[in-house]
Design a protein around this motif. Sequence first.
Motif, PDB file in Angstrom:
ATOM      1  N   ARG A 500       1.118  -1.167   0.103  1.00 28.09           N
ATOM      2  CA  ARG A 500      -0.141   0.085  -0.287  1.00 28.09           C
ATOM      3  C   ARG A 500       0.989   1.330   0.030  1.00 28.09           C
ATOM      4  NH1 ARG A 500      -5.436  -1.366  -0.888  1.00 28.09           N
ATOM      5  NH2 ARG A 500      -5.141  -4.058  -0.188  1.00 28.09           N
ATOM      6  N   GLY A 501       0.208   2.524  -0.218  1.00 27.75           N
ATOM      7  CA  GLY A 501       0.738   3.464  -0.293  1.00 27.75           C
ATOM      8  C   GLY A 501       1.984   4.340  -1.713  1.00 27.75           C
ATOM      9  N   ALA A 502       1.069   3.816  -2.402  1.00 24.45           N
ATOM     10  CA  ALA A 502       2.724   3.720  -3.285  1.00 24.45           C
ATOM     11  C   ALA A 502       2.140   2.826  -4.927  1.00 24.45           C
ATOM     12  CB  ALA A 502       3.896   2.868  -3.609  1.00 24.45           C
ATOM     13  N   LEU A 503       2.396   3.962  -5.687  1.00 27.09           N
ATOM     14  CA  LEU A 503       0.953   2.720  -7.347  1.00 27.09           C
ATOM     15  C   LEU A 503       3.024   2.912  -8.052  1.00 27.09           C
ATOM     16  CD1 LEU A 503      -0.659   5.887  -8.147  1.00 27.09           C
ATOM     17  CD2 LEU A 503      -1.311   4.008  -7.154  1.00 27.09           C
ATOM     18  N   LEU A 504       2.882   1.033  -7.832  1.00 28.17           N
ATOM     19  CA  LEU A 504       3.578   0.804  -8.528  1.00 28.17           C
ATOM     20  C   LEU A 504       3.646  -0.646  -8.638  1.00 28.17           C
ATOM     21  CD1 LEU A 504       7.355   0.859  -6.094  1.00 28.17           C
ATOM     22  CD2 LEU A 504       6.341   2.625  -7.807  1.00 28.17           C
ATOM     23  N   PRO A 505       3.868  -1.336  -9.886  1.00 25.43           N
ATOM     24  CA  PRO A 505       3.342  -2.916 -10.063  1.00 25.43           C
ATOM     25  C   PRO A 505       3.280  -3.530  -8.939  1.00 25.43           C
ATOM     26  CG  PRO A 505       5.093  -1.548 -11.594  1.00 25.43           C
ATOM     27  CD  PRO A 505       4.900  -1.088 -10.478  1.00 25.43           C
ATOM     28  N   GLY A 506       2.183  -4.486  -9.046  1.00 22.51           N
ATOM     29  CA  GLY A 506       2.139  -5.349  -7.555  1.00 22.51           C
ATOM     30  C   GLY A 506       1.446  -4.693  -6.630  1.00 22.51           C
ATOM     31  N   PHE A 507       1.599  -3.620  -6.391  1.00 20.63           N
ATOM     32  CA  PHE A 507       0.714  -3.192  -4.945  1.00 20.63           C
ATOM     33  C   PHE A 507      -1.237  -3.002  -5.807  1.00 20.63           C
ATOM     34  CE2 PHE A 507       5.056  -1.660  -4.098  1.00 20.63           C
ATOM     35  CZ  PHE A 507       5.163  -1.533  -2.618  1.00 20.63           C
ATOM     36  N   ALA A 508      -1.913  -2.251  -4.385  1.00 18.48           N
ATOM     37  CA  ALA A 508      -2.860  -2.202  -4.201  1.00 18.48           C
ATOM     38  C   ALA A 508      -3.594  -0.624  -5.293  1.00 18.48           C
ATOM     39  CB  ALA A 508      -3.940  -1.958  -3.213  1.00 18.48           C
ATOM     40  N   ALA A 509      -4.543  -0.884  -6.228  1.00 11.52           N
ATOM     41  CA  ALA A 509      -4.368   0.234  -6.864  1.00 11.52           C
ATOM     42  C   ALA A 509      -5.657   1.820  -5.896  1.00 11.52           C
ATOM     43  CB  ALA A 509      -5.664  -0.142  -8.123  1.00 11.52           C
ATOM     44  N   ASP A 510      -5.160   1.835  -5.379  1.00 14.18           N
ATOM     45  CA  ASP A 510      -5.273   2.917  -4.177  1.00 14.18           C
ATOM     46  C   ASP A 510      -5.266   4.620  -4.377  1.00 14.18           C
ATOM     47  OD1 ASP A 510      -6.645   0.777  -2.652  1.00 14.18           O
ATOM     48  OD2 ASP A 510      -4.888   1.432  -0.965  1.00 14.18           O
ATOM     49  N   LEU A 511      -5.980   4.575  -4.843  1.00 18.09           N
ATOM     50  CA  LEU A 511      -5.465   5.964  -5.925  1.00 18.09           C
ATOM     51  C   LEU A 511      -6.432   7.088  -6.601  1.00 18.09           C
ATOM     52  CD1 LEU A 511      -6.074   5.519  -8.910  1.00 18.09           C
ATOM     53  CD2 LEU A 511      -4.747   4.258  -9.110  1.00 18.09           C
ATOM     54  N   MET A 512      -6.254   8.355  -5.913  1.00 16.38           N
ATOM     55  CA  MET A 512      -6.585   9.926  -6.478  1.00 16.38           C
ATOM     56  C   MET A 512      -6.503  10.079  -7.729  1.00 16.38           C
ATOM     57  SD  MET A 512      -6.364  12.123  -3.436  1.00 16.38           S
ATOM     58  CE  MET A 512      -4.722  12.960  -3.409  1.00 16.38           C
ATOM     59  N   ILE A 513      -7.483  10.847  -8.797  1.00  9.81           N
ATOM     60  CA  ILE A 513      -6.988  11.484  -9.537  1.00  9.81           C
ATOM     61  C   ILE A 513      -7.285  13.187  -9.222  1.00  9.81           C
ATOM     62  CG2 ILE A 513      -6.981  12.324 -12.281  1.00  9.81           C
ATOM     63  CD1 ILE A 513      -7.355   8.832 -12.425  1.00  9.81           C
ATOM     64  N   TYR A 514      -6.264  13.989  -9.579  1.00  6.38           N
ATOM     65  CA  TYR A 514      -7.250  15.169  -9.498  1.00  6.38           C
ATOM     66  C   TYR A 514      -6.843  16.234 -10.182  1.00  6.38           C
ATOM     67  CZ  TYR A 514      -3.145  16.297  -6.793  1.00  6.38           C
ATOM     68  OH  TYR A 514      -1.640  16.555  -5.428  1.00  6.38           O
TER      69      TYR A 514
END
Length: 580
Positions: A500-514
């Motif tokens: 969690r906490g980063a947008l890296l391959p294999g990480f959970a897709a928890d994100l925001m677009i602003y």
Amino acid sequence: MKMTANDYDVIIKGGTLIDGTNTPRKFADVAIRDGRIARIGGLGNATATRIVDASGKIIAPGVVDVHTHYDAAIFWDPYCTPSGYHGMTTAVVSNCGFGFAPCKKEKAVQERYMGMMETTEQIPTAALREALPFSWESFPEWLDVVKGLGKGINVASYIPLNSLMIFVMGSVEDARDRLPTESELAEMKRLLREALEAGAIGFAFSKLNEFNSHKDHGSPMPTDAADESTAYALAEVLREMDYGVIQALVDLPMAIDNNHIAERLAEISGRPVLQNIIVPFDHIPEEIDRVLNWLDACEAKGLDCYSQALAFRTWQESRLLDWNTWDILPAFAEFSELGDDIDARVAKASDPEWRARIKEVHTVDNMTSGGGMLDNLKLITMPDASDPRIGKKFGDIAAEAGIHVVDAFFDAVVDSRCEMDFRTLSSMSQDPALFEKLYKHPRVIAGTSDGGAHIRFFSGGNFSTDLIQWLALEEKRFTLEELHHKFSMMPARLLNLVDRGALLPGFAADLMIYDPETLGYPDQYELVTDLPGGEFRRVIPAFGIDLIMVNGVVTFESGMKSTGATPGRVLVSAGVGENN
């Protein structure tokens, strides 16, 4: 014609990726499959069930909020708003030692727990009674209930030390006023181990003696009054398991410094300790240096201590009857303890002897930890809408009338029979240089939102939006890369949420677009009556956040419009088992 499946569930195209690792941003398309980041860039002609156009927008990790009180709200608000509006995708609950498990299946005990939550965190008991099933007794049973809820955000939880001590020692009074017996302490250790094995990320408590505004009907909460030796003994369990973190509310500017307790906990446990709180104030800027120097000294000793910051441009809007931040001072607490007895409150507010005592303690040093000086409260409503005092600060009202500010304030209390609303000007500093010093320190965690607490007069879920808008986009004191690292990857690493906490391959897709051009929030809370039983709360909306995704599923889009999806999970630290 042969049909083929899409390569991915979602592809986000055309945006600027800030991945949370504090490495430079880049233009890159992001592909998501099965709730995780599957690929970044190099997508060619790949197909997806949904294409999201993020042109001109920032793609960033969701906020991991380390200090919330959404323990109850998750039962009626799956998105834990307003924090959920502002990009929070993981909430850490049961901070400060307050929560609902373990709890005996006895009505009187359950009522006591709910009453404590109202007096400490201002979450209405009426709403709690309607929403909480209390179908659990142990902490693992409570966690299982939370796992079964439809959640629009992820949840990680401490085991609250107040609840643990009351459960084992038999009553609030016993937990507060005496040491546990040898057998009681052994049982606490067993239950802590059981909770950690079930998924608790550690334990949390406060130790502020009489200085805590968290009061149990006027008395200190159990852990505030209890000997810290109990916490030290429980820290041994974390060392034995080599697992977990400790949240310790032990420090208040100008009031009390119990940081030796946090230091000792880190020494005994060998685990991270999150010390609360660090707050910037213009009249005592040296307080920042005191805490930062302490963090540096801990590091030099090999102790893994961090400080949680309560630092953003915040304010409070309150009905008088909901205000108890000043209860840290016993004279003010006398007024709050009168509850809904309006006649008694008006009599107290009219009493010259009591006002004289209030004037004695109404100093900047005392009031810094008690919500700020009355001078800086602005009167915003009165029963008589034509009252000429409306819209003015009480300091100005007092100056115009030639009276003490305490008299100006409590005259309005008497005149309105407690039916007045006021707003604070931020008592903390608004100096971006002081914020820069604070947040540049590598051991300061961004927050403390207090999300879910104090909901009748406060709404801190916008802390991340405020810091991005102010410190990065306006003041240029931080890069977006630095702040998103503080909001996401740093707390995830500290809590050992490894994917969690980063947008890296294999990480959970928890994100925001602003949209950085329109990101922001209004300068006034919204008052909504959406709690169970029609109780009200104050929330702060978000502007410019186009989409929020949790575990690869869109939860908000086009502003604050929820999709109805509930993909959230209960998260546990690495080494305990699968997240649920």
